[in-house]
Design a protein around this motif. Sequence first.
Motif, PDB file in Angstrom:
ATOM      1  N   LEU A  26       0.832  -1.203   0.000  1.00  0.00           N
ATOM      2  CA  LEU A  26       0.000   0.000   0.000  1.00  0.00           C
ATOM      3  C   LEU A  26       0.871   1.260   0.000  1.00  0.00           C
ATOM      4  N   THR A  27       0.349   2.247  -0.619  1.00  0.00           N
ATOM      5  CA  THR A  27       0.994   3.563  -0.556  1.00  0.00           C
ATOM      6  C   THR A  27       0.144   4.463   0.319  1.00  0.00           C
ATOM      7  N   GLN A  28       0.697   5.573   0.692  1.00  0.00           N
ATOM      8  CA  GLN A  28      -0.052   6.518   1.521  1.00  0.00           C
ATOM      9  C   GLN A  28      -1.268   7.060   0.785  1.00  0.00           C
ATOM     10  N   ALA A  29      -1.202   7.096  -0.511  1.00  0.00           N
ATOM     11  CA  ALA A  29      -2.297   7.667  -1.286  1.00  0.00           C
ATOM     12  C   ALA A  29      -3.339   6.619  -1.670  1.00  0.00           C
ATOM     13  N   ALA A  30      -3.230   5.383  -1.163  1.00  0.00           N
ATOM     14  CA  ALA A  30      -4.173   4.335  -1.539  1.00  0.00           C
ATOM     15  C   ALA A  30      -5.561   4.659  -1.016  1.00  0.00           C
ATOM     16  N   ASP A  31      -6.550   4.360  -1.844  1.00  0.00           N
ATOM     17  CA  ASP A  31      -7.923   4.616  -1.411  1.00  0.00           C
ATOM     18  C   ASP A  31      -8.376   3.531  -0.431  1.00  0.00           C
ATOM     19  N   VAL A  32      -9.561   3.695   0.119  1.00  0.00           N
ATOM     20  CA  VAL A  32     -10.073   2.813   1.167  1.00  0.00           C
ATOM     21  C   VAL A  32     -10.300   1.398   0.627  1.00  0.00           C
ATOM     22  N   ASN A  33     -10.801   1.279  -0.599  1.00  0.00           N
ATOM     23  CA  ASN A  33     -11.058  -0.047  -1.174  1.00  0.00           C
ATOM     24  C   ASN A  33      -9.760  -0.831  -1.367  1.00  0.00           C
ATOM     25  N   ALA A  34      -8.674  -0.156  -1.706  1.00  0.00           N
ATOM     26  CA  ALA A  34      -7.381  -0.835  -1.836  1.00  0.00           C
ATOM     27  C   ALA A  34      -6.887  -1.289  -0.469  1.00  0.00           C
ATOM     28  N   GLN A  35      -7.136  -0.492   0.551  1.00  0.00           N
ATOM     29  CA  GLN A  35      -6.742  -0.875   1.900  1.00  0.00           C
ATOM     30  C   GLN A  35      -7.550  -2.090   2.384  1.00  0.00           C
ATOM     31  N   ILE A  36      -8.832  -2.088   2.069  1.00  0.00           N
ATOM     32  CA  ILE A  36      -9.686  -3.231   2.440  1.00  0.00           C
ATOM     33  C   ILE A  36      -9.194  -4.497   1.737  1.00  0.00           C
ATOM     34  N   ALA A  37      -8.880  -4.354   0.449  1.00  0.00           N
ATOM     35  CA  ALA A  37      -8.395  -5.517  -0.303  1.00  0.00           C
ATOM     36  C   ALA A  37      -7.085  -6.028   0.273  1.00  0.00           C
ATOM     37  N   ALA A  38      -6.196  -5.142   0.659  1.00  0.00           N
ATOM     38  CA  ALA A  38      -4.888  -5.550   1.170  1.00  0.00           C
ATOM     39  C   ALA A  38      -4.984  -6.141   2.570  1.00  0.00           C
ATOM     40  N   GLN A  39      -5.852  -5.589   3.408  1.00  0.00           N
ATOM     41  CA  GLN A  39      -5.884  -6.008   4.803  1.00  0.00           C
ATOM     42  C   GLN A  39      -6.951  -7.057   5.115  1.00  0.00           C
ATOM     43  N   PHE A  40      -7.914  -7.220   4.219  1.00  0.00           N
ATOM     44  CA  PHE A  40      -8.987  -8.164   4.497  1.00  0.00           C
ATOM     45  C   PHE A  40      -9.101  -9.249   3.423  1.00  0.00           C
ATOM     46  N   VAL A  41      -9.163  -8.868   2.176  1.00  0.00           N
ATOM     47  CA  VAL A  41      -9.452  -9.817   1.104  1.00  0.00           C
ATOM     48  C   VAL A  41      -8.285 -10.776   0.877  1.00  0.00           C
ATOM     49  N   GLN A  42      -7.071 -10.269   0.824  1.00  0.00           N
ATOM     50  CA  GLN A  42      -5.928 -11.154   0.580  1.00  0.00           C
ATOM     51  C   GLN A  42      -5.745 -12.171   1.713  1.00  0.00           C
ATOM     52  N   PRO A  43      -5.820 -11.766   2.981  1.00  0.00           N
ATOM     53  CA  PRO A  43      -5.743 -12.784   4.047  1.00  0.00           C
ATOM     54  C   PRO A  43      -6.916 -13.776   4.023  1.00  0.00           C
ATOM     55  N   TRP A  44      -8.100 -13.279   3.680  1.00  0.00           N
ATOM     56  CA  TRP A  44      -9.286 -14.127   3.575  1.00  0.00           C
ATOM     57  C   TRP A  44      -9.080 -15.193   2.510  1.00  0.00           C
ATOM     58  N   HIS A  45      -8.563 -14.801   1.355  1.00  0.00           N
ATOM     59  CA  HIS A  45      -8.318 -15.749   0.266  1.00  0.00           C
ATOM     60  C   HIS A  45      -7.181 -16.722   0.622  1.00  0.00           C
ATOM     61  N   ALA A  46      -6.169 -16.225   1.331  1.00  0.00           N
ATOM     62  CA  ALA A  46      -5.072 -17.107   1.743  1.00  0.00           C
ATOM     63  C   ALA A  46      -5.566 -18.173   2.716  1.00  0.00           C
ATOM     64  N   THR A  47      -6.414 -17.775   3.657  1.00  0.00           N
ATOM     65  CA  THR A  47      -6.988 -18.740   4.601  1.00  0.00           C
ATOM     66  C   THR A  47      -7.852 -19.753   3.869  1.00  0.00           C
ATOM     67  N   ALA A  48      -8.659 -19.269   2.934  1.00  0.00           N
ATOM     68  CA  ALA A  48      -9.516 -20.172   2.153  1.00  0.00           C
ATOM     69  C   ALA A  48      -8.676 -21.172   1.367  1.00  0.00           C
ATOM     70  N   LEU A  49      -7.569 -20.708   0.814  1.00  0.00           N
ATOM     71  CA  LEU A  49      -6.716 -21.589   0.019  1.00  0.00           C
ATOM     72  C   LEU A  49      -6.089 -22.692   0.880  1.00  0.00           C
TER      73      LEU A  49
END
Length: 192
Positions: free
Chosen positions: A99-122
């Motif tokens: 993430l960069t400082q200028a990342a929007d909220v949806n990118a932050q959600i994807a980085a902090q929630f979606v990627q770990p969620w998919h990793a756990t599912a995998l």
Amino acid sequence: MDTTKTTDAPEADTTPADLTKAGTDAEPTDVEPTGAELTDADLDDDEFADEQAGTEEQSHVGAAASAIVAAGLGVVALSGSWVGGIVSERAGVVGRLELTQAADVNAQIAAQFVQPWHATALVNGVFAALALIVGILTLALPALGSPQRTLPTWVRSVSWAAVALGAIGVLLFALMYFDLLLTIPQAAATAG
């Protein structure tokens, strides 16, 4: 009444040699050799041991162990494991680092929630697939070996339970990984 035995009648010859000497055509059947005529082959217990080995109950230790392992993998697939936790945390850290400082909220959600969620599912999906494969192979052991061999009832029951847990785990993996179970949270669009 006289009870003494008279020896006027000759006794019958009962040994095979005596029958041959007597000139009779009768052949002895199922004559057991006497102690002097026994050979090492007659005293060998290998034939008896082979007959007993064929009638003994076959050991099902390997099948029982694989059924229990499959059921354990199925439970881990549904409840999660420390491996899944570690992979999830790692995915979260990698996402935050990207993430960069200028990342929007949806990118932050994807980085902090979606990627770990998919990793756990995998990770859970891998455990579920292993449970499914091991459970099916355990049930197929008699067909792969000797067809007349059957597994004990409890081994088949545990194997079927492992197959069911594995199938549920694979279904949950698909629902989690493709975001069908829960939708990805989205930030409301802000007017700018």
